[in-house]
Motif scaffolding. Structure first.
Motif, mmCIF file in Angstrom:
data_model
loop_
_atom_site.group_PDB
_atom_site.id
_atom_site.type_symbol
_atom_site.label_atom_id
_atom_site.label_comp_id
_atom_site.label_asym_id
_atom_site.label_seq_id
_atom_site.Cartn_x
_atom_site.Cartn_y
_atom_site.Cartn_z
ATOM 1 N N ILE A 167 0.843 -1.184 0.000
ATOM 2 C CA ILE A 167 0.000 0.000 0.000
ATOM 3 C C ILE A 167 0.886 1.245 0.000
ATOM 4 N N LEU A 168 0.695 2.088 -1.001
ATOM 5 C CA LEU A 168 1.467 3.325 -1.138
ATOM 6 C C LEU A 168 0.691 4.496 -0.531
ATOM 7 N N PRO A 169 1.362 5.613 -0.271
ATOM 8 C CA PRO A 169 0.696 6.777 0.334
ATOM 9 C C PRO A 169 -0.073 7.625 -0.687
ATOM 10 N N GLU A 170 -0.821 8.554 -0.158
ATOM 11 C CA GLU A 170 -1.578 9.497 -0.967
ATOM 12 C C GLU A 170 -0.618 10.413 -1.737
ATOM 13 N N MET A 171 -0.957 10.678 -2.986
ATOM 14 C CA MET A 171 -0.219 11.597 -3.859
ATOM 15 C C MET A 171 1.297 11.333 -3.833
ATOM 16 N N TRP A 172 1.656 10.087 -4.095
ATOM 17 C CA TRP A 172 3.053 9.672 -4.022
ATOM 18 C C TRP A 172 3.874 10.079 -5.249
ATOM 19 N N ASN A 173 3.230 10.455 -6.347
ATOM 20 C CA ASN A 173 4.012 10.781 -7.547
ATOM 21 C C ASN A 173 4.271 12.278 -7.727
ATOM 22 N N CYS A 174 3.808 13.095 -6.744
ATOM 23 C CA CYS A 174 3.945 14.544 -6.904
ATOM 24 C C CYS A 174 3.953 15.241 -5.552
ATOM 25 N N PRO A 175 4.453 16.466 -5.514
ATOM 26 C CA PRO A 175 4.319 17.246 -4.287
ATOM 27 C C PRO A 175 2.840 17.445 -3.969
ATOM 28 N N TYR A 176 2.509 17.427 -2.687
ATOM 29 C CA TYR A 176 1.116 17.597 -2.264
ATOM 30 C C TYR A 176 0.795 19.086 -2.236
ATOM 31 N N ALA A 177 0.412 19.607 -3.407
ATOM 32 C CA ALA A 177 0.127 21.033 -3.543
ATOM 33 C C ALA A 177 -0.823 21.226 -4.711
ATOM 34 N N ASN A 178 -1.783 22.121 -4.538
ATOM 35 C CA ASN A 178 -2.760 22.373 -5.595
ATOM 36 C C ASN A 178 -2.112 22.738 -6.926
ATOM 37 N N GLU A 179 -1.018 23.492 -6.874
ATOM 38 C CA GLU A 179 -0.368 23.881 -8.123
ATOM 39 C C GLU A 179 0.337 22.702 -8.795
ATOM 40 N N SER A 180 0.632 21.644 -8.049
ATOM 41 C CA SER A 180 1.292 20.465 -8.617
ATOM 42 C C SER A 180 0.309 19.484 -9.266
ATOM 43 N N PHE A 181 -0.896 19.380 -8.728
ATOM 44 C CA PHE A 181 -1.836 18.363 -9.194
ATOM 45 C C PHE A 181 -2.071 18.414 -10.706
ATOM 46 N N SER B 93 4.069 -10.433 -8.198
ATOM 47 C CA SER B 93 2.872 -11.198 -7.798
ATOM 48 C C SER B 93 2.315 -10.710 -6.467
ATOM 49 N N VAL B 94 2.139 -9.386 -6.359
ATOM 50 C CA VAL B 94 1.556 -8.784 -5.158
ATOM 51 C C VAL B 94 0.365 -7.924 -5.573
ATOM 52 N N VAL B 95 -0.553 -7.741 -4.642
ATOM 53 C CA VAL B 95 -1.624 -6.778 -4.842
ATOM 54 C C VAL B 95 -1.039 -5.419 -4.497
ATOM 55 N N VAL B 96 -1.244 -4.436 -5.357
ATOM 56 C CA VAL B 96 -0.753 -3.085 -5.108
ATOM 57 C C VAL B 96 -1.944 -2.141 -4.966
ATOM 58 N N VAL B 97 -2.004 -1.492 -3.805
ATOM 59 C CA VAL B 97 -2.975 -0.434 -3.566
ATOM 60 C C VAL B 97 -2.190 0.855 -3.768
ATOM 61 N N GLY B 98 -2.468 1.520 -4.867
ATOM 62 C CA GLY B 98 -1.617 2.612 -5.340
ATOM 63 C C GLY B 98 -1.762 3.939 -4.627
ATOM 64 N N GLY B 99 -2.061 3.938 -3.327
ATOM 65 C CA GLY B 99 -2.175 5.209 -2.616
ATOM 66 C C GLY B 99 -3.078 6.123 -3.401
ATOM 67 N N SER B 100 -2.535 7.193 -3.949
ATOM 68 C CA SER B 100 -3.284 7.983 -4.924
ATOM 69 C C SER B 100 -2.325 8.818 -5.755
ATOM 70 N N ILE B 101 -2.835 9.184 -6.930
ATOM 71 C CA ILE B 101 -2.149 10.096 -7.836
ATOM 72 C C ILE B 101 -3.197 11.076 -8.358
ATOM 73 N N PRO B 102 -2.770 12.227 -8.853
ATOM 74 C CA PRO B 102 -3.749 13.108 -9.489
ATOM 75 C C PRO B 102 -4.147 12.515 -10.848
ATOM 76 N N GLU B 103 -5.449 12.378 -11.043
ATOM 77 C CA GLU B 103 -5.973 11.819 -12.294
ATOM 78 C C GLU B 103 -6.708 12.906 -13.070
ATOM 79 N N ARG B 104 -6.437 12.974 -14.364
ATOM 80 C CA ARG B 104 -7.166 13.872 -15.263
ATOM 81 C C ARG B 104 -8.180 13.021 -16.020
ATOM 82 N N HIS B 105 -9.458 13.433 -15.935
ATOM 83 C CA HIS B 105 -10.505 12.686 -16.624
ATOM 84 C C HIS B 105 -11.600 13.644 -17.072
#
Length: 185
Positions: free
Chosen positions: A37-51, A77-89
């Motif tokens: 299990i990874l943490p929240e927003m692990w691929n970027c700085p936790y900042a509105n301007e970064s998202f 061969s592990v289950v990965v809970v990807g914390g979170s990343i900013p998603e554009r949709h």
């Protein structure tokens, strides 16, 4: 059964953040973890301007962070809970957690329902809602019979969704939490 909870030092270089997460998954798997299990927003700085800068379109396949998680889940061969990343949709940004099976298949995509908005005068003021769009539902994930118990996880942001636990037939609850230090120490 071992479940690894990973903390990662996040910087401004997305490729380095992805490599750091990949190494953490590999290390956890080598130490016997069956779920990582990874943490929240692990691929970027936790900042509105970064998202917006670091956001990925998971559905369109323009998602190097999500792709790495799928590959690492399959490779180890592990289950990965990807914390979170900013998603554009479809013109909106979300705080999104993806869960991947041991074969790298995406099992679920959860968009954070209750965004973190806080204003404590003289201490902290931050509003995820300035940049991110709230999801609209809880997410139940069945990781399968051959994966670590508990085999179902429900991601929830606040107690208000707790009724979904019973209705969703969960045998366990996983929380992806972010933490804030609101004072000196």
């Amino acid at each position: 059964v071992k479940i690894a909870l990973c903390q990662l030092k996040v910087g401004t270089d997305k490729d380095t953040n992805i490599a750091t997460a990949k190494k953490a998954i590999s290390t956890a798997a080598a130490e016997g973890a069956r779920m990582v299990i990874l943490p929240e927003m692990w691929n970027c700085p936790y900042a509105n301007e970064s998202f917006p800068i670091y956001a990925e379109d998971i559905d369109a396949g323009d998602a190097p962070s999500a792709s790495m998680l799928a590959e690492a889940a399959k490779e180890h061969s592990v289950v990965v809970v990807g914390g979170s990343i900013p998603e554009r949709h479809e013109g909106s940004l979300y705080n999104t957690c993806c869960v991947f099976s041991t074969t790298g298949e995406i099992l679920a995509k959860h968009r954070k329902v209750h965004l973190f908005d806080i204003n404590i005068p003289g201490k902290i003021s931050f509003k995820e809602s300035d940049t991110l769009t709230a999801g609209d539902q809880g997410t139940v994930v069945d990781t399968g019979d051959n994966n670590p118990p508990p085999s179902s996880f429900l991601f929830l942001a606040i107690k208000a969704l707790s009724g979904c636990i019973k209705e969703g037939g969960c045998s366990g609850v996983g929380f992806c939490l972010g933490g804030w230090l609101l004072g000196g120490g």
